[in-house]
Enzyme design. Sequence first.
Site, PDB file in Angstrom:
ATOM      1  N   LYS A  11     -14.097 -12.942 -15.728  1.00 42.79           N
ATOM      2  CA  LYS A  11     -12.800 -12.887 -15.042  1.00 42.79           C
ATOM      3  C   LYS A  11     -11.626 -12.981 -16.037  1.00 42.79           C
ATOM      4  O   LYS A  11     -11.822 -13.332 -17.213  1.00 42.79           O
ATOM      5  CB  LYS A  11     -12.751 -14.012 -14.007  1.00 42.79           C
ATOM      6  CG  LYS A  11     -13.782 -13.840 -12.875  1.00 42.79           C
ATOM      7  CD  LYS A  11     -13.631 -14.925 -11.802  1.00 42.79           C
ATOM      8  CE  LYS A  11     -14.628 -14.733 -10.671  1.00 42.79           C
ATOM      9  NZ  LYS A  11     -14.423 -15.732  -9.572  1.00 42.79           N
ATOM     10  N   TYR A  51     -13.788  -7.851  -2.915  1.00 46.32           N
ATOM     11  CA  TYR A  51     -13.891  -9.166  -2.279  1.00 46.32           C
ATOM     12  C   TYR A  51     -13.654  -9.105  -0.768  1.00 46.32           C
ATOM     13  O   TYR A  51     -13.307 -10.124  -0.154  1.00 46.32           O
ATOM     14  CB  TYR A  51     -12.926 -10.149  -2.935  1.00 46.32           C
ATOM     15  CG  TYR A  51     -13.461 -10.777  -4.227  1.00 46.32           C
ATOM     16  CD1 TYR A  51     -14.610 -11.576  -4.211  1.00 46.32           C
ATOM     17  CD2 TYR A  51     -12.822 -10.588  -5.437  1.00 46.32           C
ATOM     18  CE1 TYR A  51     -15.096 -12.160  -5.371  1.00 46.32           C
ATOM     19  CE2 TYR A  51     -13.309 -11.179  -6.608  1.00 46.32           C
ATOM     20  CZ  TYR A  51     -14.448 -11.963  -6.564  1.00 46.32           C
ATOM     21  OH  TYR A  51     -14.937 -12.554  -7.711  1.00 46.32           O
ATOM     22  N   ASN A 114     -12.250 -19.389 -12.546  1.00 45.97           N
ATOM     23  CA  ASN A 114     -13.578 -19.945 -12.823  1.00 45.97           C
ATOM     24  C   ASN A 114     -14.484 -19.043 -13.674  1.00 45.97           C
ATOM     25  O   ASN A 114     -15.700 -19.084 -13.552  1.00 45.97           O
ATOM     26  CB  ASN A 114     -14.252 -20.427 -11.534  1.00 45.97           C
ATOM     27  CG  ASN A 114     -14.543 -19.303 -10.562  1.00 45.97           C
ATOM     28  OD1 ASN A 114     -14.223 -18.147 -10.834  1.00 45.97           O
ATOM     29  ND2 ASN A 114     -15.170 -19.623  -9.454  1.00 45.97           N
ATOM     30  N   HIS A 117     -17.975 -14.076 -12.267  1.00 40.94           N
ATOM     31  CA  HIS A 117     -18.512 -13.743 -10.946  1.00 40.94           C
ATOM     32  C   HIS A 117     -19.952 -13.302 -11.142  1.00 40.94           C
ATOM     33  O   HIS A 117     -20.273 -12.679 -12.157  1.00 40.94           O
ATOM     34  CB  HIS A 117     -17.732 -12.575 -10.312  1.00 40.94           C
ATOM     35  CG  HIS A 117     -18.466 -11.940  -9.165  1.00 40.94           C
ATOM     36  ND1 HIS A 117     -18.376 -12.423  -7.886  1.00 40.94           N
ATOM     37  CD2 HIS A 117     -19.364 -10.920  -9.124  1.00 40.94           C
ATOM     38  CE1 HIS A 117     -19.180 -11.706  -7.100  1.00 40.94           C
ATOM     39  NE2 HIS A 117     -19.780 -10.788  -7.830  1.00 40.94           N
ATOM     40  N   GLU A 128     -22.577  -4.346  -5.040  1.00 46.21           N
ATOM     41  CA  GLU A 128     -21.617  -4.617  -6.117  1.00 46.21           C
ATOM     42  C   GLU A 128     -21.868  -3.744  -7.351  1.00 46.21           C
ATOM     43  O   GLU A 128     -20.922  -3.282  -7.992  1.00 46.21           O
ATOM     44  CB  GLU A 128     -21.663  -6.102  -6.477  1.00 46.21           C
ATOM     45  CG  GLU A 128     -21.122  -6.964  -5.335  1.00 46.21           C
ATOM     46  CD  GLU A 128     -21.154  -8.456  -5.622  1.00 46.21           C
ATOM     47  OE1 GLU A 128     -21.622  -8.865  -6.712  1.00 46.21           O
ATOM     48  OE2 GLU A 128     -20.683  -9.217  -4.757  1.00 46.21           O
TER      49      GLU A 128
HETATM   50  P1  RTP Z   1     -18.031 -15.377  -7.256  1.00 46.02           P
HETATM   51  O1  RTP Z   1     -18.218 -14.637  -5.954  1.00 46.02           O
HETATM   52  O2  RTP Z   1     -16.696 -15.107  -7.896  1.00 46.02           O
HETATM   53  O3  RTP Z   1     -19.187 -15.206  -8.180  1.00 46.02           O
HETATM   54  O4  RTP Z   1     -18.004 -16.944  -6.963  1.00 46.02           O
HETATM   55  P2  RTP Z   1     -18.948 -17.758  -5.995  1.00 46.02           P
HETATM   56  O5  RTP Z   1     -19.995 -16.872  -5.398  1.00 46.02           O
HETATM   57  O6  RTP Z   1     -19.405 -18.950  -6.763  1.00 46.02           O
HETATM   58  O7  RTP Z   1     -17.928 -18.218  -4.877  1.00 46.02           O
HETATM   59  P3  RTP Z   1     -17.510 -17.479  -3.509  1.00 46.02           P
HETATM   60  O8  RTP Z   1     -17.725 -18.445  -2.394  1.00 46.02           O
HETATM   61  O9  RTP Z   1     -18.144 -16.126  -3.412  1.00 46.02           O
HETATM   62  O10 RTP Z   1     -15.940 -17.310  -3.694  1.00 46.02           O
HETATM   63  C1  RTP Z   1     -15.399 -16.248  -4.458  1.00 46.02           C
HETATM   64  C2  RTP Z   1     -14.308 -16.792  -5.354  1.00 46.02           C
HETATM   65  O11 RTP Z   1     -13.231 -17.247  -4.546  1.00 46.02           O
HETATM   66  C3  RTP Z   1     -12.637 -18.387  -5.126  1.00 46.02           C
HETATM   67  N1  RTP Z   1     -12.709 -19.512  -4.218  1.00 46.02           N
HETATM   68  N2  RTP Z   1     -11.706 -20.331  -4.043  1.00 46.02           N
HETATM   69  N3  RTP Z   1     -10.034 -22.428  -3.158  1.00 46.02           N
HETATM   70  C4  RTP Z   1     -11.272 -22.325  -2.681  1.00 46.02           C
HETATM   71  O12 RTP Z   1     -11.729 -23.096  -1.872  1.00 46.02           O
HETATM   72  C5  RTP Z   1     -12.104 -21.233  -3.146  1.00 46.02           C
HETATM   73  N4  RTP Z   1     -13.332 -20.981  -2.771  1.00 46.02           N
HETATM   74  C6  RTP Z   1     -13.711 -19.877  -3.453  1.00 46.02           C
HETATM   75  C7  RTP Z   1     -13.413 -18.726  -6.379  1.00 46.02           C
HETATM   76  O13 RTP Z   1     -12.713 -18.225  -7.508  1.00 46.02           O
HETATM   77  C8  RTP Z   1     -14.723 -18.010  -6.179  1.00 46.02           C
HETATM   78  O14 RTP Z   1     -15.297 -17.670  -7.408  1.00 46.02           O
HETATM   79 MG    MG Z   2     -19.558 -15.051  -4.406  1.00 47.85          MG
END
Ligand code: RTP
Ligand code: MG
Length: 141
Positions: A11, A51, A114, A117, A128
Amino acid sequence: MALERTLSIIKPDAVAKNVIGQILSRFEGAGLKIVAAKLVQLSRADAEAFYAVHKARPFFNDLVNFMISGPVMIQVLEGEGAIAKNRELMGATDPKKAEKGTIRADFADSIDANAVHGSDAPETAAVEVAFFFPGMNVYAR
Ligand code: RTP
Ligand code: MG
């Protein structure tokens, strides 16, 4: 375990920190092979489409704005159990909760910025990978 392909994105925060090489080294060190890669600036439309699954979430706009704040490095990783292996290397979404030694624990600043992804399941990996590398098959051969 099956030979899999998964989509990984370094990212904008991690690209800005100049740690692309260190993150790619972790994938390689864990036996994942980089089979496609590109450094790109996403458009708002790209980020919103990628997204789309999070469209209704309160963090959607912040997430899209963050993902277009600078270039990202996008790669397809291939290996045995690549999807889970990549998620393990990444660590928890919130870097404060990520295990020591994971990419997010070591390089991420916040739940928004973070560092990486990674696809979370075979179905999302297929969608994806095809989103960023049209015509590319997720089933390694
Ligand atoms: P990613 O998709 O980016 O690999 O991350 P992830 O699976 O660990 O998390 P996901 O639930 O898919 O959420 C996508 C991205 O959204 C942001 N996020 N912010 N503020 C919040 O509560 C929150 N929750 C998620 C994060 O940057 C996350 O990577
Ligand atoms: Mg995710």
